[in-house]
Design a protein around this motif. Structure first.
Motif, PDB file in Angstrom:
ATOM      1  N   ARG A  49       3.382  15.798  16.813  1.00 56.04           N
ATOM      2  CA  ARG A  49       3.630  14.735  17.792  1.00 56.04           C
ATOM      3  C   ARG A  49       5.087  14.783  18.260  1.00 56.04           C
ATOM      4  NH1 ARG A  49       1.231   9.725  14.343  1.00 56.04           N
ATOM      5  NH2 ARG A  49       3.500   9.399  14.208  1.00 56.04           N
ATOM      6  N   SER A  50       5.384  14.029  19.306  1.00 53.84           N
ATOM      7  CA  SER A  50       6.748  13.997  19.835  1.00 53.84           C
ATOM      8  C   SER A  50       7.761  13.511  18.810  1.00 53.84           C
ATOM      9  CB  SER A  50       6.811  13.090  21.073  1.00 53.84           C
ATOM     10  OG  SER A  50       6.020  13.612  22.116  1.00 53.84           O
ATOM     11  N   ASP A  51       7.304  12.681  17.855  1.00 65.14           N
ATOM     12  CA  ASP A  51       8.216  12.189  16.819  1.00 65.14           C
ATOM     13  C   ASP A  51       8.325  13.134  15.634  1.00 65.14           C
ATOM     14  OD1 ASP A  51       5.758  11.841  15.608  1.00 65.14           O
ATOM     15  OD2 ASP A  51       5.899   9.669  15.416  1.00 65.14           O
ATOM     16  N   GLY A  52       7.724  14.328  15.739  1.00 67.84           N
ATOM     17  CA  GLY A  52       7.827  15.328  14.694  1.00 67.84           C
ATOM     18  C   GLY A  52       6.785  15.245  13.604  1.00 67.84           C
ATOM     19  N   VAL A  53       5.927  14.230  13.656  1.00 63.67           N
ATOM     20  CA  VAL A  53       4.874  14.072  12.651  1.00 63.67           C
ATOM     21  C   VAL A  53       3.773  15.096  12.908  1.00 63.67           C
ATOM     22  CG1 VAL A  53       3.074  12.516  11.760  1.00 63.67           C
ATOM     23  CG2 VAL A  53       5.369  11.633  12.274  1.00 63.67           C
ATOM     24  N   PRO A  54       3.342  15.832  11.883  1.00 66.64           N
ATOM     25  CA  PRO A  54       2.278  16.821  12.085  1.00 66.64           C
ATOM     26  C   PRO A  54       0.929  16.168  12.348  1.00 66.64           C
ATOM     27  CG  PRO A  54       2.871  16.690   9.758  1.00 66.64           C
ATOM     28  CD  PRO A  54       3.875  15.864  10.500  1.00 66.64           C
ATOM     29  N   TYR A  55       0.114  16.824  13.163  1.00 66.42           N
ATOM     30  CA  TYR A  55      -1.252  16.359  13.388  1.00 66.42           C
ATOM     31  C   TYR A  55      -1.993  16.295  12.047  1.00 66.42           C
ATOM     32  CZ  TYR A  55      -0.985  17.491  18.459  1.00 66.42           C
ATOM     33  OH  TYR A  55      -0.673  17.557  19.796  1.00 66.42           O
ATOM     34  N   SER A  56      -2.804  15.231  11.879  1.00 70.12           N
ATOM     35  CA  SER A  56      -3.573  15.093  10.648  1.00 70.12           C
ATOM     36  C   SER A  56      -4.484  13.885  10.751  1.00 70.12           C
ATOM     37  CB  SER A  56      -2.642  14.923   9.449  1.00 70.12           C
ATOM     38  OG  SER A  56      -3.365  14.707   8.255  1.00 70.12           O
ATOM     39  N   ARG A  57      -5.770  14.064  10.448  1.00 69.21           N
ATOM     40  CA  ARG A  57      -6.715  12.962  10.310  1.00 69.21           C
ATOM     41  C   ARG A  57      -6.673  11.958  11.469  1.00 69.21           C
ATOM     42  NH1 ARG A  57      -8.333  15.018   5.819  1.00 69.21           N
ATOM     43  NH2 ARG A  57      -7.486  14.653   3.742  1.00 69.21           N
ATOM     44  N   LYS A  58      -6.818  12.489  12.693  1.00 68.02           N
ATOM     45  CA  LYS A  58      -6.942  11.652  13.889  1.00 68.02           C
ATOM     46  C   LYS A  58      -5.729  10.741  14.105  1.00 68.02           C
ATOM     47  CE  LYS A  58     -12.001  11.662  13.430  1.00 68.02           C
ATOM     48  NZ  LYS A  58     -12.234  12.739  14.405  1.00 68.02           N
ATOM     49  N   ASN A  59      -4.537  11.260  13.804  1.00 72.02           N
ATOM     50  CA  ASN A  59      -3.312  10.474  13.968  1.00 72.02           C
ATOM     51  C   ASN A  59      -2.550  10.840  15.238  1.00 72.02           C
ATOM     52  OD1 ASN A  59      -2.288  12.997  13.317  1.00 72.02           O
ATOM     53  ND2 ASN A  59      -0.695  12.206  11.955  1.00 72.02           N
ATOM     54  N   PHE A  60      -3.213  11.558  16.166  1.00 74.08           N
ATOM     55  CA  PHE A  60      -2.495  12.081  17.325  1.00 74.08           C
ATOM     56  C   PHE A  60      -3.345  11.994  18.590  1.00 74.08           C
ATOM     57  CE2 PHE A  60      -5.012  15.504  15.556  1.00 74.08           C
ATOM     58  CZ  PHE A  60      -5.511  16.170  16.656  1.00 74.08           C
ATOM     59  N   THR A  61      -2.656  12.130  19.719  1.00 70.14           N
ATOM     60  CA  THR A  61      -3.291  12.323  21.025  1.00 70.14           C
ATOM     61  C   THR A  61      -3.107  13.788  21.391  1.00 70.14           C
ATOM     62  OG1 THR A  61      -2.724  10.067  21.691  1.00 70.14           O
ATOM     63  CG2 THR A  61      -3.299  11.634  23.447  1.00 70.14           C
ATOM     64  N   TRP A  62      -4.194  14.475  21.764  1.00 68.81           N
ATOM     65  CA  TRP A  62      -4.126  15.931  21.930  1.00 68.81           C
ATOM     66  C   TRP A  62      -3.163  16.379  23.023  1.00 68.81           C
ATOM     67  CZ3 TRP A  62      -5.566  18.711  26.312  1.00 68.81           C
ATOM     68  CH2 TRP A  62      -6.296  18.014  27.289  1.00 68.81           C
ATOM     69  N   THR A  63      -2.819  15.495  23.943  1.00 66.03           N
ATOM     70  CA  THR A  63      -1.878  15.854  25.000  1.00 66.03           C
ATOM     71  C   THR A  63      -0.425  15.783  24.537  1.00 66.03           C
ATOM     72  OG1 THR A  63      -1.965  13.566  25.783  1.00 66.03           O
ATOM     73  CG2 THR A  63      -3.432  15.151  26.854  1.00 66.03           C
ATOM     74  N   ASP A  64      -0.188  15.267  23.344  1.00 64.19           N
ATOM     75  CA  ASP A  64       1.169  15.167  22.794  1.00 64.19           C
ATOM     76  C   ASP A  64       1.397  16.317  21.818  1.00 64.19           C
ATOM     77  OD1 ASP A  64       3.701  14.237  22.158  1.00 64.19           O
ATOM     78  OD2 ASP A  64       2.969  12.796  20.659  1.00 64.19           O
ATOM     79  N   ALA A  65       1.578  17.509  22.373  1.00 58.97           N
ATOM     80  CA  ALA A  65       1.792  18.722  21.569  1.00 58.97           C
ATOM     81  C   ALA A  65       3.251  19.140  21.667  1.00 58.97           C
ATOM     82  CB  ALA A  65       0.889  19.848  22.053  1.00 58.97           C
ATOM     83  N   ASN A  66       3.854  19.470  20.527  1.00 60.92           N
ATOM     84  CA  ASN A  66       5.286  19.758  20.497  1.00 60.92           C
ATOM     85  C   ASN A  66       5.623  20.794  19.431  1.00 60.92           C
ATOM     86  OD1 ASN A  66       6.562  17.227  22.139  1.00 60.92           O
ATOM     87  ND2 ASN A  66       4.797  16.573  20.940  1.00 60.92           N
ATOM     88  N   ILE A  67       6.696  21.554  19.687  1.00 58.82           N
ATOM     89  CA  ILE A  67       7.322  22.388  18.668  1.00 58.82           C
ATOM     90  C   ILE A  67       8.490  21.565  18.113  1.00 58.82           C
ATOM     91  CG2 ILE A  67       8.591  24.501  18.172  1.00 58.82           C
ATOM     92  CD1 ILE A  67       5.852  25.266  18.885  1.00 58.82           C
ATOM     93  N   PRO A  68       8.448  21.156  16.851  1.00 57.62           N
ATOM     94  CA  PRO A  68       9.502  20.280  16.317  1.00 57.62           C
ATOM     95  C   PRO A  68      10.818  21.014  16.113  1.00 57.62           C
ATOM     96  CG  PRO A  68       8.011  20.925  14.575  1.00 57.62           C
ATOM     97  CD  PRO A  68       7.422  21.476  15.855  1.00 57.62           C
ATOM     98  N   ALA A  69      11.878  20.248  15.870  1.00 60.16           N
ATOM     99  CA  ALA A  69      13.232  20.809  15.754  1.00 60.16           C
ATOM    100  C   ALA A  69      13.322  21.875  14.673  1.00 60.16           C
ATOM    101  CB  ALA A  69      14.231  19.684  15.493  1.00 60.16           C
ATOM    102  N   ALA A  70      12.715  21.625  13.521  1.00 57.44           N
ATOM    103  CA  ALA A  70      12.808  22.592  12.417  1.00 57.44           C
ATOM    104  C   ALA A  70      12.164  23.919  12.793  1.00 57.44           C
ATOM    105  CB  ALA A  70      12.145  22.016  11.164  1.00 57.44           C
TER     106      ALA A  70
END
Length: 297
Positions: free
Chosen positions: A161-182
């Motif tokens: 997600r945009s806040d860096g949280v990894p996708y998991s167990r329906k916690n995301f919107t599929w249009t919010d895809a990101n490469i995190p800072a790390a």
């Protein structure tokens, strides 16, 4: 911005002549162990396997037959390794059901070749955690790099997600895809430490600004362009044949295996990479064939 290029057709195959951003030395001076015929990579994407009725144009159960056909071709052509570009499975209502989908399709995929690489797609972690998916397919990391025959390959994970949280167990919107800072920091270091020609594998698209694109893909492309030796990116997610070239780097989007009913609607490919950096994509069924070449020798 798209760099100047020469595009023309030859025997029905699209030929793109690369810009001078990739000096000939980066392509021709591959390590000596690289054979004259380079290497082969089998590619599939967006299988969305699930034991459920069709949904719109997606025929989930037919994936197994389509994968069997691709497997027959790969066993004949003997690729160096296989890559699955994401969405190997479709979403399920429970962890157990989704793990069942994954076990079924991966049993068949794993039987084709021992050297396999999995890109995480949003559907892969709709109900599962990343570690659950990766554990089932016996892959240690979701993003990493490796070398084969004088070329450097990078697998990316945009399921954050945009806040860096990894996708998991329906916690995301599929249009919010990101490469995190790390991951960006890792990618920059990996590219700087490498002197071989580079091929990148991704799920969400790195070349578009619409809902199929990674939201910060401009930052990713900037790293590719600074490296100077990234030849191409192969990606899935939008289920269609597409090709964009940005600053001398080819972004090739592959057709989804799940779309349509029957063998004629299948899609998979064999990537042939020659020692001089020429990339020939042999597409089967609905996957378009392409040839990507440098204009310097």
């Amino acid at each position: 911005m798209t760099s100047p290029r020469r595009a023309f057709l030859k025997n029905g195959t699209l030929i793109l002549a690369a810009s001078s951003l990739h000096p000939a030395s980066l392509l021709a001076d591959a390590p000596a162990e690289t054979p004259a015929d380079g290497l082969k990579v089998g590619i599939i994407t967006d299988l969305h396997y699930a034991d459920k009725p069709p949904g719109g144009s997606r025929h989930y159960r037919e994936t197994l037959d389509k994968l069997a056909e691709a497997g027959t071709e790969f066993e004949r052509s003997k690729p160096t390794f296989l890559v699955e570009l994401g969405d190997l499975i479709d979403a399920a209502d429970s962890v157990d059901t989704e793990l069942g989908y994954l076990s079924t399709v991966n049993r068949q995929f794993a039987a084709i070749h021992p050297d396999r690489h999995y890109v995480l797609g949003n559907h892969c972690v709709d109900t599962l955690k990343k570690e659950e998916f990766l554990g089932k397919v016996e892959q240690e990391k979701s993003y990493y790099s490796f070398d084969r025959k004088g070329f450097h390959f990078i697998v990316l994970d945009s399921c954050f997600r945009s806040d860096g949280v990894p996708y998991s167990r329906k916690n995301f919107t599929w249009t919010d895809a990101n490469i995190p800072a790390a991951e960006l920091e890792w990618l920059e270091a990996d590219l700087k430490a490498n002197d071989k020609p580079v091929i990148v594998f991704a799920h969400q698209r790195l070349d578009v600004a619409n809902h199929h694109g990674v939201k910060n893909n401009a930052a990713v492309r900037k790293l590719f362009e600074a490296a100077g030796n990234v030849l191409a990116v192969f990606q899935g997610h939008s289920h269609q044949n597409d090709l964009n070239t940005i600053e001398g780097i080819h972004y090739c989007t592959m057709v989804a295996m799940v779309e349509g009913s029957g063998a004629a609607s299948n899609g998979y490919s064999l990537l042939n990479i020659e020692a001089n950096g020429t990339i020939r994509l042999a597409g089967f069924r609905k996957q378009q064939s392409r040839e990507l070449t440098s204009d310097r020798s």
